[in-house]
Design a protein around this motif. Structure first.
Motif, PDB file in Angstrom:
ATOM      1  N   ALA A  50     -11.806  21.183  -0.820  1.00  0.00           N
ATOM      2  CA  ALA A  50     -12.058  21.703   0.523  1.00  0.00           C
ATOM      3  C   ALA A  50     -11.743  20.632   1.560  1.00  0.00           C
ATOM      4  CB  ALA A  50     -13.512  22.143   0.643  1.00  0.00           C
ATOM      5  N   PRO A  51     -11.026  20.988   2.630  1.00  0.00           N
ATOM      6  CA  PRO A  51     -10.668  19.991   3.662  1.00  0.00           C
ATOM      7  C   PRO A  51     -11.851  19.593   4.535  1.00  0.00           C
ATOM      8  CG  PRO A  51      -9.893  22.169   4.303  1.00  0.00           C
ATOM      9  CD  PRO A  51     -10.448  22.310   2.910  1.00  0.00           C
ATOM     10  N   ALA A  52     -12.908  20.413   4.565  1.00  0.00           N
ATOM     11  CA  ALA A  52     -14.084  20.133   5.395  1.00  0.00           C
ATOM     12  C   ALA A  52     -15.215  21.036   4.927  1.00  0.00           C
ATOM     13  CB  ALA A  52     -13.759  20.372   6.874  1.00  0.00           C
ATOM     14  N   ASP A  53     -16.366  20.921   5.573  1.00  0.00           N
ATOM     15  CA  ASP A  53     -17.461  21.850   5.311  1.00  0.00           C
ATOM     16  C   ASP A  53     -17.109  23.204   5.915  1.00  0.00           C
ATOM     17  OD1 ASP A  53     -18.807  19.776   4.141  1.00  0.00           O
ATOM     18  OD2 ASP A  53     -20.075  19.351   5.874  1.00  0.00           O
ATOM     19  N   GLY A  54     -17.346  24.273   5.167  1.00  0.00           N
ATOM     20  CA  GLY A  54     -17.035  25.605   5.679  1.00  0.00           C
ATOM     21  C   GLY A  54     -16.976  26.617   4.561  1.00  0.00           C
ATOM     22  N   VAL A  55     -16.212  27.691   4.782  1.00  0.00           N
ATOM     23  CA  VAL A  55     -16.087  28.755   3.786  1.00  0.00           C
ATOM     24  C   VAL A  55     -14.628  29.184   3.685  1.00  0.00           C
ATOM     25  CG1 VAL A  55     -18.422  29.644   4.160  1.00  0.00           C
ATOM     26  CG2 VAL A  55     -16.522  30.585   5.472  1.00  0.00           C
ATOM     27  N   ILE A  56     -14.274  29.733   2.526  1.00  0.00           N
ATOM     28  CA  ILE A  56     -12.959  30.341   2.354  1.00  0.00           C
ATOM     29  C   ILE A  56     -13.027  31.735   2.960  1.00  0.00           C
ATOM     30  CG2 ILE A  56     -11.249  31.130   0.686  1.00  0.00           C
ATOM     31  CD1 ILE A  56     -12.246  28.989  -1.219  1.00  0.00           C
ATOM     32  N   SER A  57     -12.192  31.986   3.939  1.00  0.00           N
ATOM     33  CA  SER A  57     -12.220  33.291   4.600  1.00  0.00           C
ATOM     34  C   SER A  57     -11.312  34.303   3.916  1.00  0.00           C
ATOM     35  CB  SER A  57     -11.811  33.144   6.070  1.00  0.00           C
ATOM     36  OG  SER A  57     -10.510  32.575   6.181  1.00  0.00           O
ATOM     37  N   GLU A  58     -10.235  33.830   3.289  1.00  0.00           N
ATOM     38  CA  GLU A  58      -9.293  34.758   2.665  1.00  0.00           C
ATOM     39  C   GLU A  58      -8.530  34.049   1.546  1.00  0.00           C
ATOM     40  OE1 GLU A  58      -5.555  37.719   3.917  1.00  0.00           O
ATOM     41  OE2 GLU A  58      -6.380  36.273   5.355  1.00  0.00           O
ATOM     42  N   VAL A  59      -8.390  34.720   0.406  1.00  0.00           N
ATOM     43  CA  VAL A  59      -7.609  34.206  -0.718  1.00  0.00           C
ATOM     44  C   VAL A  59      -6.270  34.923  -0.738  1.00  0.00           C
ATOM     45  CG1 VAL A  59      -7.440  34.155  -3.227  1.00  0.00           C
ATOM     46  CG2 VAL A  59      -9.587  33.525  -2.129  1.00  0.00           C
ATOM     47  N   LEU A  60      -5.177  34.166  -0.692  1.00  0.00           N
ATOM     48  CA  LEU A  60      -3.835  34.747  -0.635  1.00  0.00           C
ATOM     49  C   LEU A  60      -3.152  34.800  -1.989  1.00  0.00           C
ATOM     50  CD1 LEU A  60      -2.563  32.970   2.612  1.00  0.00           C
ATOM     51  CD2 LEU A  60      -3.700  35.189   2.401  1.00  0.00           C
ATOM     52  N   LYS A  61      -3.617  33.987  -2.939  1.00  0.00           N
ATOM     53  CA  LYS A  61      -3.019  33.960  -4.268  1.00  0.00           C
ATOM     54  C   LYS A  61      -4.111  34.162  -5.322  1.00  0.00           C
ATOM     55  CE  LYS A  61       1.347  33.096  -3.340  1.00  0.00           C
ATOM     56  NZ  LYS A  61       2.457  33.967  -3.793  1.00  0.00           N
ATOM     57  N   ALA A  62      -3.825  35.022  -6.281  1.00  0.00           N
ATOM     58  CA  ALA A  62      -4.796  35.309  -7.336  1.00  0.00           C
ATOM     59  C   ALA A  62      -4.556  34.408  -8.541  1.00  0.00           C
ATOM     60  CB  ALA A  62      -4.690  36.772  -7.758  1.00  0.00           C
ATOM     61  N   GLU A  63      -5.541  34.352  -9.419  1.00  0.00           N
ATOM     62  CA  GLU A  63      -5.399  33.562 -10.650  1.00  0.00           C
ATOM     63  C   GLU A  63      -4.242  34.119 -11.476  1.00  0.00           C
ATOM     64  OE1 GLU A  63      -9.103  33.479 -12.702  1.00  0.00           O
ATOM     65  OE2 GLU A  63     -10.163  32.391 -11.121  1.00  0.00           O
ATOM     66  N   GLY A  64      -3.380  33.216 -11.942  1.00  0.00           N
ATOM     67  CA  GLY A  64      -2.211  33.620 -12.720  1.00  0.00           C
ATOM     68  C   GLY A  64      -0.937  33.691 -11.914  1.00  0.00           C
ATOM     69  N   ASP A  65      -1.051  33.642 -10.571  1.00  0.00           N
ATOM     70  CA  ASP A  65       0.149  33.693  -9.725  1.00  0.00           C
ATOM     71  C   ASP A  65       0.915  32.365  -9.783  1.00  0.00           C
ATOM     72  OD1 ASP A  65      -0.578  36.197  -9.011  1.00  0.00           O
ATOM     73  OD2 ASP A  65      -1.098  35.737  -6.928  1.00  0.00           O
ATOM     74  N   GLU A  71       2.739  25.544  -0.853  1.00  0.00           N
ATOM     75  CA  GLU A  71       2.587  26.951  -0.467  1.00  0.00           C
ATOM     76  C   GLU A  71       1.144  27.218  -0.035  1.00  0.00           C
ATOM     77  OE1 GLU A  71       3.426  31.439  -2.288  1.00  0.00           O
ATOM     78  OE2 GLU A  71       3.724  29.640  -3.517  1.00  0.00           O
ATOM     79  N   VAL A  72       0.985  28.060   1.008  1.00  0.00           N
ATOM     80  CA  VAL A  72      -0.356  28.428   1.484  1.00  0.00           C
ATOM     81  C   VAL A  72      -0.980  29.385   0.473  1.00  0.00           C
ATOM     82  CG1 VAL A  72      -1.681  29.510   3.323  1.00  0.00           C
ATOM     83  CG2 VAL A  72       0.330  28.127   3.884  1.00  0.00           C
ATOM     84  N   ILE A  73      -2.189  29.032  -0.004  1.00  0.00           N
ATOM     85  CA  ILE A  73      -2.837  29.859  -1.026  1.00  0.00           C
ATOM     86  C   ILE A  73      -4.133  30.493  -0.531  1.00  0.00           C
ATOM     87  CG2 ILE A  73      -1.830  28.595  -2.961  1.00  0.00           C
ATOM     88  CD1 ILE A  73      -4.401  27.009  -3.208  1.00  0.00           C
ATOM     89  N   ALA A  74      -4.668  30.023   0.604  1.00  0.00           N
ATOM     90  CA  ALA A  74      -5.914  30.591   1.121  1.00  0.00           C
ATOM     91  C   ALA A  74      -6.098  30.179   2.572  1.00  0.00           C
ATOM     92  CB  ALA A  74      -7.107  30.137   0.275  1.00  0.00           C
ATOM     93  N   LYS A  75      -7.023  30.870   3.241  1.00  0.00           N
ATOM     94  CA  LYS A  75      -7.434  30.532   4.603  1.00  0.00           C
ATOM     95  C   LYS A  75      -8.850  29.984   4.553  1.00  0.00           C
ATOM     96  CE  LYS A  75      -3.741  32.238   6.711  1.00  0.00           C
ATOM     97  NZ  LYS A  75      -2.818  31.402   7.506  1.00  0.00           N
ATOM     98  N   PHE A  76      -9.097  28.963   5.388  1.00  0.00           N
ATOM     99  CA  PHE A  76     -10.388  28.269   5.348  1.00  0.00           C
ATOM    100  C   PHE A  76     -10.968  28.181   6.756  1.00  0.00           C
ATOM    101  CE2 PHE A  76     -13.133  24.514   5.189  1.00  0.00           C
ATOM    102  CZ  PHE A  76     -13.818  24.709   3.991  1.00  0.00           C
ATOM    103  N   ASP A  77     -12.256  28.555   6.885  1.00  0.00           N
ATOM    104  CA  ASP A  77     -12.949  28.463   8.172  1.00  0.00           C
ATOM    105  C   ASP A  77     -13.819  27.218   8.185  1.00  0.00           C
ATOM    106  OD1 ASP A  77     -11.817  30.750   9.120  1.00  0.00           O
ATOM    107  OD2 ASP A  77     -13.514  32.055   8.619  1.00  0.00           O
ATOM    108  N   GLU A  78     -13.426  26.243   8.990  1.00  0.00           N
ATOM    109  CA  GLU A  78     -14.205  25.013   9.091  1.00  0.00           C
ATOM    110  C   GLU A  78     -15.472  25.251   9.905  1.00  0.00           C
ATOM    111  OE1 GLU A  78     -12.106  21.604  10.438  1.00  0.00           O
ATOM    112  OE2 GLU A  78     -10.301  22.041   9.262  1.00  0.00           O
ATOM    113  N   GLY A  79     -16.558  24.633   9.456  1.00  0.00           N
ATOM    114  CA  GLY A  79     -17.808  24.687  10.195  1.00  0.00           C
ATOM    115  C   GLY A  79     -18.659  25.898   9.911  1.00  0.00           C
TER     116      GLY A  79
END
Length: 409
Positions: A50-65, A71-79
């Motif tokens: 994790a780049p900072a404290d926060g939550v993963i807002s969206e997963v763009l790649k599933a396990e096995g991909d 490559e961008v694999i997820a979106k992260f909400d800092e704070g």
């Protein structure tokens, strides 16, 4: 603030990777530098934190991909705080948009579920109608689904009043043949490809000898405790002796330390010895760079460090790239004799085996000695049988008289 979570930058030798495991799910709280996903390449497992404290807002790649470098694999909400931050935001927006027609349905597909609750219900094959909603207007939340799962695990399912014995699932019969099919990991695929390549593209041959381990064992017994104290807890094992003996023998027989590159033979003026390490995901071979300049203590401490980090998946690709010669020790698993397969583009590999007491003829008398079989597999295209045998004999002589290793004679 929303940021992108990207795959690491892969080295030139790695084309792509496979997303192995998500350790954090959307809406789940993450701490800075906490592991969130593993990406497996054909050489090593890379960790993304994790780049900072926060939550993963969206997963763009599933396990096995399949994942490309950077490559961008997820979106992260800092704070963002709390495991339900993403869920609550989704619930709030959903409630707001559906307010005019919000009629809590009693059952079936009409039941209102939050996105996180619906995802968990789908993953666990749960009928939303069977879950009691505690949210606003009877909304089913993620916690409701979790509680439903826990209740199902803790309470045994009651048999239906009219259920007959014939309707009950038949118990598993003794001797039933169960099969399980799982995809092969990238690391295992790569190992298989390299082994097949080695057996099909080289003229591989194996020669054997045996070494009396009594002198090394006696030396180790005599200085083991003192060695550990002087070298800050580094234990004196057998690999240090074998690496140093192999290094000296490689100096005497340069062809064993060489490699083939197309129609050229590359003679290396240094000894980079790979040590095979077994892990749950497959065999990896980290490299002891310039082993000719290393002491036995440095060899032992480095191998120990390699072993720990290999089990934890912490070895870097650079640490497993290259090498001019490899040593593999099947003896730790009880192997008495084997024919190791070449680690291309190297032209030789040494196999160590189990130390076993056997009756040996010593000065005309039968004595019980701790013996080990040694196997040297080599590429006959470059190494003649004479050089291979003499290399193995030199190794045997150095180990049976360890003082020669230090004196380099």
């Amino acid at each position: 603030m929303s940021t992108d979570i990207k795959a690491p930058t892969f080295p030139e030798s790695v084309q792509d990777g496979t997303l192995a495991t998500w350790h954090k799910q959307p809406g789940e709280a993450c701490s800075r530098d906490e592991l969130i996903v593993d990406i497996e390449t054909d050489k090593v497992v890379l960790e993304v934190v994790a780049p900072a404290d926060g939550v993963i807002s969206e997963v763009l790649k599933a396990e096995g991909d399949t994942i490309q470098s950077n490559e961008v694999i997820a979106k992260f909400d800092e704070g963002a705080s709390g495991s339900g931050a993403g869920e609550k935001a989704s619930e709030a927006s959903e409630e707001k948009s559906s307010e005019p027609e919000a009629e809590p349905a009693a059952s079936g597909d009409d039941k209102i579920l939050s996105p996180a609750a619906r995802k968990m219900a789908d993953e666990n094959n749960i009928d939303p109608a069977s879950v009691k909603g505690t949210g606003k207007d009877g909304r089913v939340t993620k916690e409701d689904v979790m509680n439903h799962i826990k209740d199902g695990e803790s309470k045994p399912a009651a048999p239906a009043p009219s259920a007959s014995k014939a309707a009950e699932p038949a118990p598993m019969e003794a001797g039933e043949r169960v099969e399980k099919r799982v995809p092969m990991t990238r690391l295992r695929k790569r190992i298989a490809e390299r082994l097949l390549e080695a057996t099909s593209s080289t003229a591989m041959l194996t020669t054997f000898n045996e070494v009396n381990m009594a002198p090394v064992m006696e030396l180790r017994k005599q200085y083991k405790e003192k060695f550990e104290k002087v070298h800050n807890g580094t234990r004196l094992g057998f690999m240090g002796f074998f690496v140093k003996a192999a290094t000296e023998a490689l100096k005497r027989f340069p062809a064993v330390n060489a490699s083939i590159d197309g129609d050229d033979v590359v003679y290396h003026g240094y000894q980079d010895i790979g040590v095979a390490v077994s892990t749950e995901k497959g065999l990896v071979v980290p490299i002891l760079r310039n082993s000719e300049n290393m002491s036995i203590a440095e060899v032992e401490s480095t191998i120990r460090d390699f072993g720990k980090r290999a089990q934890a998946g912490k070895l870097s690709i650079d640490e497993m790239t290259g090498g001019t010669f490899t040593i593999t020790n099947g003896g730790v698993f009880g192997s008495l004799l084997s024919t190791p397969i070449l680690n291309l583009p190297q032209t030789a590999i040494l196999g160590m085996h189990k130390i076993q007491e056997r009756p040996m003829a010593v000065n005309g008398k039968v004595e019980i000695q701790p013996m080990m079989y040694l196997a040297l597999s080599y590429d006959h295209r470059l190494i003649d049988g004479k050089d291979a045998v003499q290399f193995l004999v030199a190794l045997k002589e150095l180990l049976e008289d360890p003082a020669r290793i230090l004196l380099e004679i």
